[in-house]
Scaffold this motif. Sequence first.
Motif, PDB file in Angstrom:
ATOM      1  N   PHE A 444       0.836  -1.210   0.000  1.00  0.00           N
ATOM      2  CA  PHE A 444       0.000   0.000   0.000  1.00  0.00           C
ATOM      3  C   PHE A 444       0.872   1.262   0.000  1.00  0.00           C
ATOM      4  CE2 PHE A 444      -4.314  -1.153   0.011  1.00  0.00           C
ATOM      5  CZ  PHE A 444      -4.447  -2.361   0.666  1.00  0.00           C
ATOM      6  N   PHE A 445       1.962   1.234   0.767  1.00  0.00           N
ATOM      7  CA  PHE A 445       2.853   2.405   0.845  1.00  0.00           C
ATOM      8  C   PHE A 445       3.452   2.704  -0.517  1.00  0.00           C
ATOM      9  CE2 PHE A 445       4.832   5.593   3.165  1.00  0.00           C
ATOM     10  CZ  PHE A 445       6.179   5.674   2.859  1.00  0.00           C
ATOM     11  N   PHE A 448       1.031   4.703  -2.455  1.00  0.00           N
ATOM     12  CA  PHE A 448       1.021   6.107  -2.030  1.00  0.00           C
ATOM     13  C   PHE A 448       2.240   6.857  -2.553  1.00  0.00           C
ATOM     14  CE2 PHE A 448      -2.636   6.721   0.432  1.00  0.00           C
ATOM     15  CZ  PHE A 448      -2.904   5.589   1.169  1.00  0.00           C
ATOM     16  N   VAL A 449       3.405   6.241  -2.467  1.00  0.00           N
ATOM     17  CA  VAL A 449       4.634   6.891  -2.934  1.00  0.00           C
ATOM     18  C   VAL A 449       4.556   7.136  -4.429  1.00  0.00           C
ATOM     19  CG1 VAL A 449       7.095   6.466  -3.316  1.00  0.00           C
ATOM     20  CG2 VAL A 449       6.113   6.103  -1.063  1.00  0.00           C
ATOM     21  N   SER A 451       1.830   7.732  -6.139  1.00  0.00           N
ATOM     22  CA  SER A 451       0.939   8.871  -6.391  1.00  0.00           C
ATOM     23  C   SER A 451       1.629  10.172  -5.989  1.00  0.00           C
ATOM     24  CB  SER A 451      -0.372   8.693  -5.620  1.00  0.00           C
ATOM     25  OG  SER A 451      -0.177   8.927  -4.249  1.00  0.00           O
ATOM     26  N   LEU A 452       2.423  10.144  -4.913  1.00  0.00           N
ATOM     27  CA  LEU A 452       3.200  11.327  -4.517  1.00  0.00           C
ATOM     28  C   LEU A 452       4.162  11.732  -5.623  1.00  0.00           C
ATOM     29  CD1 LEU A 452       4.440  11.008  -0.822  1.00  0.00           C
ATOM     30  CD2 LEU A 452       3.170  12.870  -1.872  1.00  0.00           C
ATOM     31  N   VAL A 455       2.422  13.400  -8.413  1.00  0.00           N
ATOM     32  CA  VAL A 455       1.981  14.766  -8.133  1.00  0.00           C
ATOM     33  C   VAL A 455       3.172  15.716  -8.133  1.00  0.00           C
ATOM     34  CG1 VAL A 455       1.065  16.223  -6.299  1.00  0.00           C
ATOM     35  CG2 VAL A 455      -0.074  14.085  -6.888  1.00  0.00           C
TER      36      VAL A 455
ATOM     37  N   PHE B  33      -5.342  12.187   2.907  1.00  0.00           N
ATOM     38  CA  PHE B  33      -4.134  12.328   2.080  1.00  0.00           C
ATOM     39  C   PHE B  33      -4.474  12.898   0.724  1.00  0.00           C
ATOM     40  CE2 PHE B  33      -0.011  11.335   0.436  1.00  0.00           C
ATOM     41  CZ  PHE B  33      -0.197  10.818  -0.826  1.00  0.00           C
ATOM     42  N   PHE B  34      -5.481  12.341   0.047  1.00  0.00           N
ATOM     43  CA  PHE B  34      -5.788  12.815  -1.305  1.00  0.00           C
ATOM     44  C   PHE B  34      -6.424  14.189  -1.300  1.00  0.00           C
ATOM     45  CE2 PHE B  34      -4.205   9.836  -4.148  1.00  0.00           C
ATOM     46  CZ  PHE B  34      -4.317   8.569  -3.602  1.00  0.00           C
ATOM     47  N   GLU B  37      -3.603  16.514  -1.088  1.00  0.00           N
ATOM     48  CA  GLU B  37      -2.918  16.612  -2.380  1.00  0.00           C
ATOM     49  C   GLU B  37      -3.636  17.565  -3.326  1.00  0.00           C
ATOM     50  OE1 GLU B  37      -0.037  15.322  -3.508  1.00  0.00           O
ATOM     51  OE2 GLU B  37       0.273  14.579  -1.474  1.00  0.00           O
ATOM     52  N   ARG B  42       1.372  24.009  -5.102  1.00  0.00           N
ATOM     53  CA  ARG B  42       2.721  23.465  -5.150  1.00  0.00           C
ATOM     54  C   ARG B  42       3.623  24.099  -4.102  1.00  0.00           C
ATOM     55  NH1 ARG B  42       5.641  20.327  -8.564  1.00  0.00           N
ATOM     56  NH2 ARG B  42       3.847  19.881  -9.856  1.00  0.00           N
ATOM     57  N   ARG B  45       2.906  22.840  -0.253  1.00  0.00           N
ATOM     58  CA  ARG B  45       2.931  21.412   0.089  1.00  0.00           C
ATOM     59  C   ARG B  45       4.106  21.067   0.978  1.00  0.00           C
ATOM     60  NH1 ARG B  45       2.097  18.873  -5.339  1.00  0.00           N
ATOM     61  NH2 ARG B  45       0.059  19.861  -5.377  1.00  0.00           N
ATOM     62  N   GLU B  50       2.928  14.778   3.887  1.00  0.00           N
ATOM     63  CA  GLU B  50       2.401  13.791   2.935  1.00  0.00           C
ATOM     64  C   GLU B  50       2.885  12.394   3.272  1.00  0.00           C
ATOM     65  OE1 GLU B  50       4.066  15.562  -0.514  1.00  0.00           O
ATOM     66  OE2 GLU B  50       2.145  16.314  -1.219  1.00  0.00           O
ATOM     67  N   SER B  54       0.650   9.212   4.434  1.00  0.00           N
ATOM     68  CA  SER B  54       0.602   7.982   3.615  1.00  0.00           C
ATOM     69  C   SER B  54       1.118   6.785   4.396  1.00  0.00           C
ATOM     70  CB  SER B  54       1.394   8.173   2.332  1.00  0.00           C
ATOM     71  OG  SER B  54       2.754   8.352   2.616  1.00  0.00           O
ATOM     72  N   SER B  58      -1.168   3.587   5.031  1.00  0.00           N
ATOM     73  CA  SER B  58      -0.788   2.260   4.508  1.00  0.00           C
ATOM     74  C   SER B  58      -0.713   1.228   5.624  1.00  0.00           C
ATOM     75  CB  SER B  58       0.525   2.331   3.740  1.00  0.00           C
ATOM     76  OG  SER B  58       1.545   2.801   4.554  1.00  0.00           O
TER      77      SER B  58
END
Lengths: 464, 76
Positions: A444-445, A448-449, A451-452, A455, B33-34, B37, B42, B45, B50, B54, B58
């Motif tokens: 799962f992590f 997330f990473v 998606s980070l 972005v 989290f989302f 985001e 920018r 952040r 973050e 996350s 997780s």
Amino acid sequence: MAARIGIFAVVVAVFLSIPAFSSAQDLQIVNAERRIDLSSHIVKAFLTLKVENIGKNPAAEMLLAFSPTQIKNLAMVQALAITGKKKKKTYLPLDVKPTEQPDAPNDTGYYRVTFISPLGPGETVSLEVLYILTHSLEPFPVEITQSESQLVYYHDSAVILSPYHVKQQTTFVKTPSTRVESFTSIEPANRAGKEIKYGPYENRASYSYAPVIIHFENNSPFAVVEELVREIEISHWGSLQITEHYRLTHGGARHKDVFSRVDYQSKRSVSGASSFNALLAVLPPRVNSVYYRDDIGNISTSHLRTGFRKSELEFEPRYPLFGGWRATFIIGYRVPLEDYLFEASDGRRYLNFTFGCPLVETIVNKLTIKVVLPEGSKDPSAVLPFTVNQELQVKYSYLDIVGRTVVVLQKDNVVPTHNVPFQVYYTFKPIYMLAEPFMLVSAFFFVFVASLAYVHIDLNIARK
Amino acid sequence: MAAKPIASPIPVALYPTLSVFTLAIGLVITAIFFIYETTSSRKNRSLGKELATSAVASVFLGFGSLFLLLASGVYV
């Protein structure tokens, strides 16, 4: 010269004074009674022996002799020493091991029974021996139609085969029904109802053998499992999952001609007298999620009755089994972990489970038990009361990285008497249980990473 | 003979309840989290925030999916 004679005399004296345990001729069987039970296709024989030491040296053990055909079909030999009288009889188990003797006449096979304490000269001891023979009832006629009854031959000796002199002996043979076509008569022998009595015979020399053949009717279900693979998967999260793959046959007289369903259902007592359509499996008490299926799919003809001491699964294959017919199926169930997994005093964990096949009154030709230990287990070892072939394998299952160690135990010719507990020891550090959730957390992590990264990364071509 | 039975560290009857709650919390933190985001620009952040969100999300989602697997009968 004198010194040499002296040394020679000393050496001879040393050899003569070594206490020699008696050879075969120093024991004598005063009284022997044998009861052979032919009611099912598993032949059980109970021997009550009264052994006397007629030699000058103490005897620590004795030999039981079996003919070459019997040795191949012997599934189990157990011996008990009887002490005390009438009401206060105690039975002590004795160590029995197969052994080879160099001067065996006609390929006789032997089992060595070790006494609790060596038998002194002139002393007697009472023993009870149980031995179980499989595949010893030979169907004759070899092929029968649906409406015939099954008749079988039983080959044995009226006189007990023994390496010792037997002073007095009697043999009782019990048949399942009163229909006995013929039996070899070795005087004095007579039959009364379901019992044939051979004897009493007096003063028979060692290794005397009088072959007899008994031809009788036996319609008990000849359920033979050709191959059974039992997989016991241990999960430290709380359950033991057992999966059993069966290949079942009817081991009696082969079925010939047609199978008439009309005859079978209308004249059930006459038609298919030796066939069977239901089997009983004895499962552990707190069992859940029991399934019974084969390659086609689920088989619904089954009844499960759970209880406090045991659960019973009565199941029926898709068709009744006649001689030579086969059925393949899978039975699986789950039991709670705390009933079977324990911690030993030295810190190792061990699984205490029952060996053998859960089906009642069945012979298993080839039994394989696979104990799948959780990932991270080390130093597996199995402890059993009898000999099996052991080996290790690796199995890859859910959330596995290095694979799970599998202890494979293999044994041939297994009967219900082999359903005794056995243990599998292994070491396991509880911290390894976190490896599975850690794998999921890191998966799962990673999402997330990713998606980070998506972005944050600037993919514009034009500069702002 | 000290035969101490070994059981699961968490009672087996709790697996369905635990899976629902941990998954619910994990999904709520994933939502946080989302939302962070999409609503932050920018410049504002903060990478630490973050990563922390996350990581926590997780962990909850990982354990929640483990309990979900155990509750549905896949004893891993």
